[in-house]
Structure formats: structure tokens, C-alpha cells
Design a protein around this motif. Structure first.
Motif, PDB file in Angstrom:
ATOM      1  N   ALA A  83      36.357  36.423  48.870  1.00  0.00           N
ATOM      2  CA  ALA A  83      36.962  35.644  47.788  1.00  0.00           C
ATOM      3  C   ALA A  83      36.303  36.021  46.454  1.00  0.00           C
ATOM      4  O   ALA A  83      36.962  36.062  45.407  1.00  0.00           O
ATOM      5  CB  ALA A  83      36.790  34.158  48.065  1.00  0.00           C
ATOM      6  N   GLN A  84      35.009  36.329  46.500  1.00  0.00           N
ATOM      7  CA  GLN A  84      34.285  36.715  45.289  1.00  0.00           C
ATOM      8  C   GLN A  84      34.841  38.024  44.718  1.00  0.00           C
ATOM      9  O   GLN A  84      35.000  38.174  43.506  1.00  0.00           O
ATOM     10  CB  GLN A  84      32.783  36.863  45.605  1.00  0.00           C
ATOM     11  N   LYS A  85      35.155  38.938  45.610  1.00  0.00           N
ATOM     12  CA  LYS A  85      35.706  40.232  45.179  1.00  0.00           C
ATOM     13  C   LYS A  85      37.052  40.004  44.473  1.00  0.00           C
ATOM     14  O   LYS A  85      37.328  40.580  43.412  1.00  0.00           O
ATOM     15  CB  LYS A  85      35.877  41.141  46.417  1.00  0.00           C
ATOM     16  N   ILE A  86      37.883  39.146  45.067  1.00  0.00           N
ATOM     17  CA  ILE A  86      39.189  38.857  44.454  1.00  0.00           C
ATOM     18  C   ILE A  86      38.990  38.140  43.115  1.00  0.00           C
ATOM     19  O   ILE A  86      39.707  38.400  42.146  1.00  0.00           O
ATOM     20  CB  ILE A  86      40.070  38.029  45.431  1.00  0.00           C
ATOM     21  N   SER A  87      37.983  37.279  43.081  1.00  0.00           N
ATOM     22  CA  SER A  87      37.680  36.582  41.828  1.00  0.00           C
ATOM     23  C   SER A  87      37.311  37.583  40.733  1.00  0.00           C
ATOM     24  O   SER A  87      37.758  37.482  39.582  1.00  0.00           O
ATOM     25  CB  SER A  87      36.542  35.590  42.052  1.00  0.00           C
ATOM     26  N   ASN A  88      36.531  38.566  41.088  1.00  0.00           N
ATOM     27  CA  ASN A  88      36.160  39.603  40.107  1.00  0.00           C
ATOM     28  C   ASN A  88      37.373  40.411  39.673  1.00  0.00           C
ATOM     29  O   ASN A  88      37.475  40.843  38.528  1.00  0.00           O
ATOM     30  CB  ASN A  88      35.121  40.561  40.711  1.00  0.00           C
ATOM     31  N   ASP A  89      38.299  40.596  40.608  1.00  0.00           N
ATOM     32  CA  ASP A  89      39.455  41.462  40.314  1.00  0.00           C
ATOM     33  C   ASP A  89      40.549  40.766  39.514  1.00  0.00           C
ATOM     34  O   ASP A  89      41.092  41.335  38.567  1.00  0.00           O
ATOM     35  CB  ASP A  89      40.052  42.003  41.626  1.00  0.00           C
ATOM     36  N   ILE A  90      40.895  39.542  39.915  1.00  0.00           N
ATOM     37  CA  ILE A  90      42.017  38.900  39.193  1.00  0.00           C
ATOM     38  C   ILE A  90      41.701  37.471  38.730  1.00  0.00           C
ATOM     39  O   ILE A  90      42.574  36.782  38.215  1.00  0.00           O
ATOM     40  CB  ILE A  90      43.340  38.921  40.009  1.00  0.00           C
TER      41      ILE A  90
END
Lengths: 248, 169
Positions: A83-90
Motif C-alpha cells: 500500500a505504501q508503494k501505491i501511496s508513493n505512486d498515486i
């Protein structure tokens, strides 16, 4: 007849053309991964999700009626993202499930830039979404998440369900995938108007499939889980949605 | 070439991309599709561009290949006469008010129609030489055909345009 006359025979490119060029350029990835473009024609009063797209509109619709959505995506996740990766991305931190009890497992994910357009092709809103594909044999389920808020005016009139105080909406329709150069017949246009079919360009051949979707919102994130096909029934798709809601 | 320079150069070439693609596909939607494909392909193949100063010519060549590919794949489902009736040609011309300008608009419409009637390969040579103002040598390099063939296509195009426009008068 002069060269100037010849040039004037073409005049300036329309706004829609310029928008397309800008959108294409804005979506080029440094990695030069293959990008895919999807275009969809929307049936009246209904916004639906397709393979790479979560597309719902709100305030921008005041400026015009949503007529189509263009979406450009590139493969971003070859392994299951956090979820953190997605948060960084979008910029959203969604609830995620890697594997479902019914055998569907994560296969690949993408980030899409979506543009809602009015009937003149003007961009009314632009937003990003993440799509995660889950496969089970030849069957595929697609989960799309976005911080874009759904539009009440164009809300899907489907069956309502409540789970842990969250309202989920189930809907289904037939989607026709057609090649880019497909020219819609008068009957096709009537079918879109009546809501019988939706059309997606970008296919190699003309194919029709049942599409069913469960949509809900939680913590300002819009979720949609969709199957193009009939491997699952309504309850099967709802159970997958419940699993996402239950996840931490 | 970095992404920023690529973007800038594509935007500088936008008019050329539009005119070439529109002249070959004859409708806005297909025009957009071939231009979009050309932009994506050129970005993916950017490493093959040896000299930045030839970027536009290189991009145009990719676009022309896309146009030819489109022509090969597309099944003619609508005739040119039908196209003129169904396509909203108003967007293609400047908004005019005076009678003189209205007449001028009709002239340009007839001219566009005449160009559209040329055979695709003749049409492409005419567009590159007369509208995009490439030299015969440059057209030869872009289309990868002999100089004599460029000249004969231009000659044929001139004659056909003249004949068609005279018939309109």
C-alpha cells in the motif's frame, strides 16, 4: 493556387487533436515500457470500468457531459505492491489482497492516467488509478482503485448491498470490444443509448462479454472489482469485495 | 535526447503531424490514432535517432509508415463522397464572416477535396513538397523512392489537382 492556399486547406488541428498529443506526451514513461491506450464509449447515464480504468467523475461534470474516457496505462507492478508503494505512486493507500480464497491470485498491476472527456473531446478531469489483475486459470478479475470520487449523477443503478456499514453496488452489462478502426453502425449507437452495450476500442477482433462490477468507497478511496466473463456469480464477486474490505 | 526535448520537438511538429495524418486517413479519429502510434513508437525507438537535427524528418518517416500500415489494415467502409457528407468539415476551416471569406472557405474545401482524391502515394508526395515544403531530395529520403519517382508523383498530383479544380469552377 499557391502553397499558402494548399496549407489553408487543412487549417489548424482541432482542440481534441492537441489534447491527444499532450496526453500522449504526458504519459510517456522514462522506462519506455510499452504503453497502452484504451478508449471507451459510455452508455447513457452509466460510467463503467474497463480493464485499465477506474473512471468516475464529479465536479468537473458541471462543465459538460461525460461522453468518453481515455486511459493510458503502463505496467508498473510485476510483483504484488505494498500500500505504501501505491501511496508513493498515486497518493492513495488502499486495502490490498494478494490472494483470494476462490483461487484468484495477483498476476500484474498497472498505473493509469485517465481523462474524462465531454462530447467535444475536451478534458474535464484527469486522475490516476491503480489496477491489479488477478488470474485463476483463464479467468481474470480486475481490481481498480483511485482517489477520484464517484459521480452521483452517473452512478450505476445496480443492486445495493451493505457490508460492515459500507454500501456496495453490483451491476452488469455486455461489453463489446472492437478494433480501433471499427465504425459504429446506427444499431450500435442505439444499443449504447439504451444501455444494452458498452463499446471499447483497442481490440483485435469484435468480441462481446458480460461484464459485472462491484463498486464501493472507503476512506476516500474508490474501489471497483470487475470480471469480464462469467466465471463468478454475483455472490462470488461480492465475496472478493468483502475480503478486500476485511484486509488491513 | 531526453523526454523533455522529445516533448518539445513533437509539439513543434504538431501541425505537420496533423496535416500528414489527416491527408492520409481523411478523418479525425483515425488521424489521432496514427499520430498517437507514431509518437509512442518514435519515443520507444528514440535510441535509433542518430542526429537530433533530423528529428522532425525521422518522426515524419515513422508517421508515414503508420499511415501506410493503417491504409493496409483498414477496410474501406465509407466512400469519400459519403465521408464529406458525414464528417463535420466546419472544424477544418477558420470561422469566417464576410462573403469574400465564405467564398474563400469554399475554395479551400474544394482544394481539400481535390487533395483527398489523389492516390495515397501521390497525395503524400504533394503534401510533403507543397504543404510541408520539403525539397525533392528530402521527399526522396523520407519516402525512400528515387528522385525521378518523386518528380513524377508531383507532376501527376499537380495535373490532377489542376484538372479537378478547373472542373469545379
Amino acid at each position: 493556387m499557391t502553397k499558402k492556399d494548399l496549407r489553408k486547406a487543412f487549417s489548424k488541428p482541432p482542440t481534441h487533436f492537441h489534447n491527444m498529443v499532450e496526453m500522449t506526451l504526458n504519459n510517456l514513461t522514462e522506462e519506455k515500457e510499452k504503453v497502452k491506450m484504451k478508449k471507451m464509449t459510455l452508455r447513457k447515464g452509466l460510467v463503467f470500468a474497463a480493464i485499465t480504468v477506474l473512471a468516475l467523475s464529479t465536479t468537473a461534470l458541471a462543465a459538460g457531459k461525460l461522453a468518453s474516457i481515455t486511459s493510458m496505462s503502463n505496467t508498473a507492478y510485476k510483483t504484488f505492491p505494498t500500500a505504501q508503494k501505491i501511496s508513493n505512486d498515486i497518493g492513495i493507500e488502499p486495502q490490498l489482497v494478494a490472494n483470494f480464497d476462490n483461487g484468484f491470485a495477483f498476476s500484474i498491476g498497472s498505473i493509469a492516467t485517465n481523462k474524462d472527456r465531454d462530447e467535444d473531446g475536451n478534458v474535464m478531469r484527469e486522475y490516476k488509478s491503480v489496477t491489479l489483475n488477478y488470474t485463476n486459470g483463464n479467468a481474470m478479475v480486475i481490481v481498480t482503485m483511485s482517489g477520484a470520487t464517484p459521480n452521483n449523477q452517473d452512478a450505476i443503478a445496480g443492486d445495493k448491498n451493505t457490508y460492515k456499514d459500507i454500501e456496495l453496488e453490483y451491476s452488469s452489462h455486455i461489453s463489446k470490444s472492437v478494433p480501433d478502426d471499427y465504425i459504429m453502425t446506427e444499431q450500435d449507437k442505439k444499443d449504447v443509448e439504451s444501455g444494452k452495450y458498452t463499446f471499447n476500442t483497442g481490440g483485435e477482433n469484435i468480441t462481446s462479454k458480460k461484464v459485472h462490477v462491484v463498486a464501493w468507497q472507503k476512506d476516500n478511496i474508490s474501489y471497483r472489482i470487475m470480471e469480464m466473463g462469467e466465471t463468478l456469480d454475483q455472490q462470488g464477486l461480492l465475496n472478493m469485495a468483502y475480503k478486500i474490505i476485511d484486509s488491513e | 535526447m531526453d523526454k523533455e526535448t522529445f516533448t518539445k520537438k513533437v509539439l513543434e511538429s504538431e501541425m505537420t503531424l496533423y496535416r500528414i495524418a489527416k491527408s492520409m486517413t481523411l478523418n479525425e479519429k483515425d488521424c489521432e490514432d496514427v499520430v498517437q502510434n507514431a509518437i509512442l513508437k518514435s519515443f520507444q525507438k528514440l535510441d535509433t535517432l542518430k542526429q537530433e537535427q533530423f528529428f522532425k524528418t525521422w518522426l515524419v518517416r515513422i508517421l508515414i509508415n503508420e499511415c501506410y500500415s493503417f491504409k493496409r489494415k483498414s477496410v474501406p467502409t465509407i466512400g469519400y463522397e459519403d465521408y464529406l457528407e458525414t464528417e463535420d468539415v466546419k472544424d477544418d476551416f477558420m470561422v469566417t464572416d464576410s462573403l469574400e471569406q465564405m467564398e474563400k472557405k469554399d475554395d479551400y474545401q474544394a482544394l481539400y477535396g481535390a487533395i483527398a482524391r489523389l492516390k495515397p502515394r501521390v497525395r503524400m508526395a504533394v503534401i510533403l513538397y507543397y504543404i510541408e515544403e520539403y525539397s525533392v531530395e528530402e521527399v526522396k529520403d523520407i519516402l525512400k523512392i528515387p528522385t525521378g519517382t518523386v518528380k513524377s508523383r508531383l507532376s501527376k498530383g499537380r495535373k490532377e489537382l489542376k484538372a479537378f479544380l478547373e472542373k469545379q469552377e
